[in-house]
Each structure stands twice: as C-alpha cells, then as structure tokens.
Design an enzyme around this catalytic site. Structure first.
Site, PDB file in Angstrom:
ATOM      1  N   TYR A  55       0.868  -1.228   0.356  1.00 23.66           N
ATOM      2  CA  TYR A  55       0.165  -0.227   0.086  1.00 23.66           C
ATOM      3  C   TYR A  55       1.326   1.183   0.270  1.00 23.66           C
ATOM      4  CZ  TYR A  55      -4.048  -3.241   1.405  1.00 23.66           C
ATOM      5  OH  TYR A  55      -4.585  -4.300   1.733  1.00 23.66           O
ATOM      6  N   LEU A 210     -18.829  -3.138   1.194  1.00 22.17           N
ATOM      7  CA  LEU A 210     -19.449  -1.773   0.629  1.00 22.17           C
ATOM      8  C   LEU A 210     -19.669  -1.751  -1.766  1.00 22.17           C
ATOM      9  CD1 LEU A 210     -18.916   1.197   2.446  1.00 22.17           C
ATOM     10  CD2 LEU A 210     -20.864  -0.944   2.530  1.00 22.17           C
ATOM     11  N   GLN A 291     -17.314   9.203   7.879  1.00 21.22           N
ATOM     12  CA  GLN A 291     -17.402   8.429   6.937  1.00 21.22           C
ATOM     13  C   GLN A 291     -17.073   6.572   7.666  1.00 21.22           C
ATOM     14  OE1 GLN A 291     -14.893   6.044   3.297  1.00 21.22           O
ATOM     15  NE2 GLN A 291     -16.631   7.003   2.316  1.00 21.22           N
ATOM     16  N   ASN A 295     -20.256   3.246   9.498  1.00 24.74           N
ATOM     17  CA  ASN A 295     -20.603   2.677   8.806  1.00 24.74           C
ATOM     18  C   ASN A 295     -19.907   1.803  10.286  1.00 24.74           C
ATOM     19  OD1 ASN A 295     -19.866   2.840   6.648  1.00 24.74           O
ATOM     20  ND2 ASN A 295     -17.800   2.804   6.203  1.00 24.74           N
TER      21      ASN A 295
END
Length: 325
Positions: A55, A210, A291, A295
C-alpha cells in the site's frame, strides 16, 4: 463496539476494522484527515488496523506505525501482508523464504513494532513451493515476529486444504485467518472457503464490504454519477462493472429495507456480512472520520430474521453462486 474471536484462536478483533488500502497520503491535508480517521476508529473501540507492504509503496505502513505509536501496543491488533514487489530485484516479490524474511523485517521497522499480530500472504505464488512458504511463516511465529498468519486472495478451498495437509505433516504453527473479498454481490467464499474455514477453525476477515461503493446506495439508476465518486475516475473499472441495471435495482429494493430498519444502506450491507458467524470482522476503507462513524453503527446491529429472508430474496442467488457485477 463488539468483538469476535479470529477463528478458533483466542485473538479478539473488533467487528469493524479499519483498512489502509484507500488511505490518501498525497499531501499534508490528506494525511491529517487520515490521522483523524485512525483516531476516530481507536476512540470508538476499533482495535484491528489492517495494512500491507504494497500500500502506497510502504508509506501506508509507516503512516499507520507513526499514527498508532501514541496508543498502548497491547490494545492494538496490527496486520500486514507480503507478496507484491517491494523493489526491482528478482527476489523482491513473491512468497519465497527470502522475500518473506526480508519483508517482515521491513514491515516491523515501518510500523514501529516488535511484532505483527496477523500476517497475510497477499496473493498465491505459483513460482514457489507451498511448503517453503508455510515453513517460513511458521518460523516467524516461533521467532515471535508474527503471532498468527493467514492468506488473502487467490486461495480457494483446494489450496487451503493442501496448506492444512502440509501444516499437519510437518507440525507447523496453524493457519489462523483468511482475508477474502465478500459482500452482497460477491459471495464466492460461500461455495467452499467458508466450509473449509469452519472445518479447521480459520477466521475470516473480509474486505470490500460495500462493493466499491455500490452498496452505499449513492448510485441510482437513471441518475448522473455523483461528483467525485469512484465511478467518475477514468481508471476505476471495478465499480463501473458493478453498476448494472440489475445491481442498481437490487440496491434500490435493499435501501427500502434499510429505511424500514432505520439504518443507512451501507450499515445494512455491513451488518448483513456480520450476520454470518463465520466472519470475524469487516474491514472498511473509510476515507474520513464521518464516513467511518456511520459505518461503525453496523457493529452489534442485528437484522431481524424476516428482513434477512427478504434480503436473500432480493439478492436472488443461492449460497453456492458467485455474482460479481
């Protein structure tokens, strides 16, 4: 926050975990938002923070290590992964003993820790003997550099069974966890993988819950794509492949159930995954604190049985089908 064991191990992780694959580190402002998101996760009881050496070319590991250094290490469950190239050399990739040993040392430095709780094979290495890979991972457990190991994508039921035979043959430390993609429109792990995991007590930490944003409900049939959404990125073919009329119709009907239950479509999608007891946690890729906070409402949320039946009717596929897009 609710916590679950990872398979038959004693390790407990938060039902909602924070992933790093979408962490934006392209500037000071973006890093500040990412840091606030990590802080929000910790303050709301998230203890599992997932990362990988691939990443952002290692920057995500370094960012996470720096950000989490302020918290007690024993409260955290940290993960990373190995496989993808970390340099130009012939041995700077894959699942050879050489690359695994060199990669874990780099990861430990990046994440400013003496050990990694969960260490995954990011993909399957066709060029390396599986016994070599599993011996190397087991040795890292013996050395205390990792506590548990597992695998991510490209490891089907047959590969997991073969891994188990090797582990038993040589008395290696057991495989503890897998990290596959799993969501309402991609249920391939139900075909074999869930059964293998139940058989051997392997935990499942899922990602992409999602479906690239499809299951947030922000994409509507016949309406323009939301400005700045992933579907507007020219190179993002994954989400665009999912935006079929059939999928959008399903999301419309699922959103009605979410409204009845008083939750967002995203929370319904996350909670649906957590209704499957084989799942240890859901890894979300929240890009900002708000966000993530929305969740987190999925943790501990029980979907009534009648609503679950209606959801399965809407999804319209059996436990042994795979539907992506």
């Amino acid at each position: 926050m609710q916590y679950r064991n990872v398979g038959k191990s004693g390790l407990k992780v938060s039902e909602i975990a924070l992933g790093s694959w979408m962490t934006d580190l392209t500037g000071t402002e973006q890093e500040d938002v990412a840091r606030q998101t990590v802080r929000t996760a910790y303050e709301h009881g998230v203890n599992f923070f997932d990362c990988a050496d691939a990443y952002s070319g290692g920057a995500a590991e370094r960012f996470l290590g720096d950000t989490l250094a302020q918290y007690p290490r024993h409260e955290l469950v940290l993960s990373s992964k190995v496989y993808f190239p970390t340099g130009p050399g012939a041995n700077d990739r894959g699942l050879s003993r050489k690359h695994i040993v060199e990669s874990i040392d780099r990861t430990l430095r990046n994440m400013r820790t003496d050990y990694i709780d969960l260490y995954y094979c990011h993909r399957f290495d066709e060029t390396c003997d599986l016994t070599e890979t599993l011996r190397a991972l087991s040795d890292l457990v013996t050395q205390g550099k990792i506590l548990y190991y597992g695998v991510s994508e490209e490891w089907g039921g047959a590969r997991l069974e073969e891994s188990q035979r090797i582990i038993e043959r040589y008395g290696l430390h057991p495989m503890t966890v897998i990290q596959p993609q799993y969501n309402m429109v991609d249920r391939y792990i139900e075909h074999e993988i869930m059964g293998v995991c139940r058989k051997y007590g392997i935990g499942i930490t899922t990602f992409s819950p999602l479906a690239q944003g499809l299951l947030t409900g922000k994409y509507r049939k016949g309406e323009p794509l939301p400005a700045g959404s992933r579907a507007t990125w020219q190179a993002d073919r994954q989400i665009n492949a999912l935006l079929t009329d059939d999928n959008l119709d399903k999301v419309e009907r699922l959103s009605a159930i979410a409204d009845e239950l008083g939750v967002s479509m995203a929370v319904l999608a996350l909670a649906w995954i957590l209704q499957h007891r084989e799942i240890s946690c859901v890894i979300v890729g929240a890009s900002r604190p708000s966000q993530l906070e929305s969740n987190l409402a999925a943790a501990g949320f029980e979907i009534p049985a009648d609503a679950m039946a209606r959801i399965e009717d809407i999804l319209g596929f059996t436990r042994f089908e795979r539907h992506v897009g």
